[in-house]
Design an enzyme around this catalytic site. Structure first.
Site, mmCIF file in Angstrom:
data_model
loop_
_atom_site.group_PDB
_atom_site.id
_atom_site.type_symbol
_atom_site.label_atom_id
_atom_site.label_comp_id
_atom_site.label_asym_id
_atom_site.label_seq_id
_atom_site.Cartn_x
_atom_site.Cartn_y
_atom_site.Cartn_z
ATOM 1 N N LEU A 1 -33.677 3.298 42.508
ATOM 2 C CA LEU A 1 -34.471 4.401 43.241
ATOM 3 C C LEU A 1 -35.744 3.711 43.906
ATOM 4 C CD1 LEU A 1 -34.622 7.330 44.075
ATOM 5 C CD2 LEU A 1 -36.071 7.667 42.025
ATOM 6 N N ASP A 2 -35.605 3.733 45.354
ATOM 7 C CA ASP A 2 -36.693 3.271 46.242
ATOM 8 C C ASP A 2 -36.824 3.994 47.162
ATOM 9 O OD1 ASP A 2 -38.871 1.572 46.572
ATOM 10 O OD2 ASP A 2 -37.548 0.138 48.029
ATOM 11 N N ALA A 3 -36.826 5.402 47.267
ATOM 12 C CA ALA A 3 -36.547 6.417 48.081
ATOM 13 C C ALA A 3 -37.895 7.041 48.374
ATOM 14 C CB ALA A 3 -35.630 7.371 48.074
#
Length: 527
Positions: A365-367
């Site tokens: 998760l790198d949003a």
């Protein structure tokens, strides 16, 4: 009103004025968010502050306009519209300077955006507020109730059109200055129509002068040196402002003014941002690196993480990036090439997981929206969904921005505590030795394993990954805080947890150099 009557309907001048005021007032309100958010953040305090200023200015305009409505004329409404157009020209020309100046005012961070909203959008909205009571006074309808109801309906229809057109058509298609120019031209054109058919000399000359001001403001903005480097690409997407900036041999992608990805043009294999090296930690927590076949990245940005994984491992990679123009920019400026091992999906991360039947060995998760993971990707309901889309021994890696300790660590503790509600084991790692706000990496496993630092160090030595993770393992933080709140869809705690971070320096460690930091105003998490 039947179909024939509607087909033959021709608005009166007051009706046209109130309709245009509705279009421009709501359009300017939507535009305010896009203009102010890159400086102060898109969090609830910025958006709510803009709404408060606009509604207060409109109310004051309604009140003052009502007091003067008995002497209202079409000519006077034309002057109000021209005055609004002049201020729109000021916004186009001086917004950057005014935003930077107001950002230096000594205010609590949650109120920091209010001066900018008041100065930039208070006066034009106030002037537009006069139009409705003036139009009601000049209406050909009988009775106060019928006249006011007719005016409210037209103004609301105009607001609907202004909101929808600005959101779905203008912002994706034009620059902020271009949209401001369009609204100014509409105001000037309406002012001219209100004076027809006589076209008195003074209003006509004034309209020409205002028109020239608008064009000049759009084409001759104040000259400024960008301290970040050379802007090689800039656009307004449907989601955010996107910029590609070259500073020496480093190329950085900025989204709404915040750095999201970087690449070394002379050494593309170098991890410019230290935290991206931590994405390899899950490869120490799986039984065998070869067991990792399917990887999902939620958030693409410059695709530096997915491209690194594609080069280092024999894996199939799905990337979910909600903004297609970000993916296009990654292809044009970050060397992204899609082949049979990498697929991009234009989706919200949570919606993608809800709609896919695919399972993954690793989900990263790198949003981000500026400097915070969108709220709906932080809750326990989302974590349940992630766990379901992982294999039985799958691993989840989340990049979180927070401080490792103190009040500014509240969000990090809550995020790890929320993940700990769903996953048997969670591990957190700081990326900077400082106590400043930084990238904190949280890794969660779908099966219980109870790794100690010594276990990870041993695997790091044995597996010889492309990145030596010894220092990263040493940055392991403690166990989850048992008193941290669990984030849920129906509880809006994120903003209060992020409050201690507002206005503080955000450190991004870079490999091969000194830590880089964003200015305090850039640390502005969204709602």
């Amino acid at each position: 009103m039947d179909v024939r009557t509607a087909a033959n309907y021709r608005p009166t001048k007051p009706e046209l004025a109130v309709f245009v005021s509705g279009v421009t007032s709501m359009g300017l309100e939507i535009l305010a968010v896009r203009l102010i958010a890159p400086q102060f953040g898109s969090h609830i305090y910025t958006v709510g502050g803009i709404l408060t200023v606009v509604l207060a200015a409109l109310s004051l305009g309604y009140w003052q306009g009502g007091k003067r409505a008995s002497t209202a004329t079409n000519r006077e409404m034309s002057w109000l519209l021209l005055g609004t157009a002049v201020y729109v020209a000021v916004v186009i020309y001086a917004s950057d300077f005014l935003l930077r100046y107001t950002a230096t005012l000594a205010l609590p961070p949650r109120y920091a955006a209010l001066p900018a909203a008041i100065i930039l959008f208070g006066p034009p909205t106030y002037l537009l507020g006069f139009i409705s009571p003036y139009a009601a006074e000049l209406s050909q309808k009988r009775g106060t109730g019928e006249a006011s109801g007719h005016v409210y309906a037209l103004g609301t229809i105009g607001s609907i059109l202004g909101s929808g057109a600005t959101t779905f058509v203008l912002i994706p298609g034009l620059s902020i200055d271009g949209i401001g120019l369009l609204f100014g031209l509409i105001l000037v054109g309406t002012a001219v129509v209100l004076n027809l058919p006589t076209l008195p000399r003074k209003p006509v000359l004034t309209s020409v002068v205002v028109l020239l001001l608008l064009v000049a403001a759009t084409g001759a903005g104040p000259v400024a040196i960008d301290h970040r480097g050379d802007v090689v690409y800039q656009t307004q997407t449907a989601h955010q402002e996107l910029e590609i900036v070259d500073d020496g041999n480093e190329r950085t992608m900025y989204l709404d003014g915040a750095r999201h990805s970087a690449v070394d043009l002379e050494d593309p294999d170098r991890h410019v941002f230290e935290y991206t090296t931590y994405f390899h930690l899950p490869m120490l927590m799986t039984d065998d690196v070869e067991d990792v076949d399917n990887v999902l990245f939620i958030g693409g940005g410059g695709y530096t993480g997915p491209q690194d994984f594609e080069e280092q491992y024999d894996v199939d990679i799905d990337v979910v990036e909600i903004d297609p123009e970000v993916t296009d920019a990654a292809e044009d400026y970050f060397g992204l090439e899609h082949d049979e091992n990498m697929t991009s999906h234009v989706y919200d991360g949570r919606q993608f997981l809800q709609n896919t039947d695919e399972t993954y060995d690793l989900i990263v998760l790198d949003a981000y929206k500026q400097d915070q993971v969108p709220f709906h990707l932080t809750t326990v309901e989302f974590m349940d969904l992630v766990s379901e889309r992982l294999t039985d021994d799958g691993i989840f890696h989340a990049n979180v921005i927070a401080a490792p300790n103190g009040p500014a660590a509240e969000f990090y503790h809550a995020q790890q505590g929320t993940m700990d509600e769903v996953f048997p084991d969670t591990y957190a790692f700081r990326t900077s030795d400082s106590s400043a706000i930084q990238n904190i990496q949280i890794v969660a496993t779908n099966e219980e394993n109870g790794f100690a630092e010594a276990d990870l160090q041993e695997r790091n030595e044995d597996r010889e990954l492309s990145v030596d993770l010894a220092d990263q393992i040493d940055n392991h933080l403690g166990d989850p805080d048992p008193d941290a709140p669990v984030l849920r869809d129906d509880r809006g705690e994120v903003d209060s947890l992020l409050d201690p971070m507002l206005g503080q320096r955000y450190v991004i460690e870079e490999t091969g150099g000194s830590p880089s930091s964003e200015p305090p105003a850039a640390l502005a998490p969204v709602a």
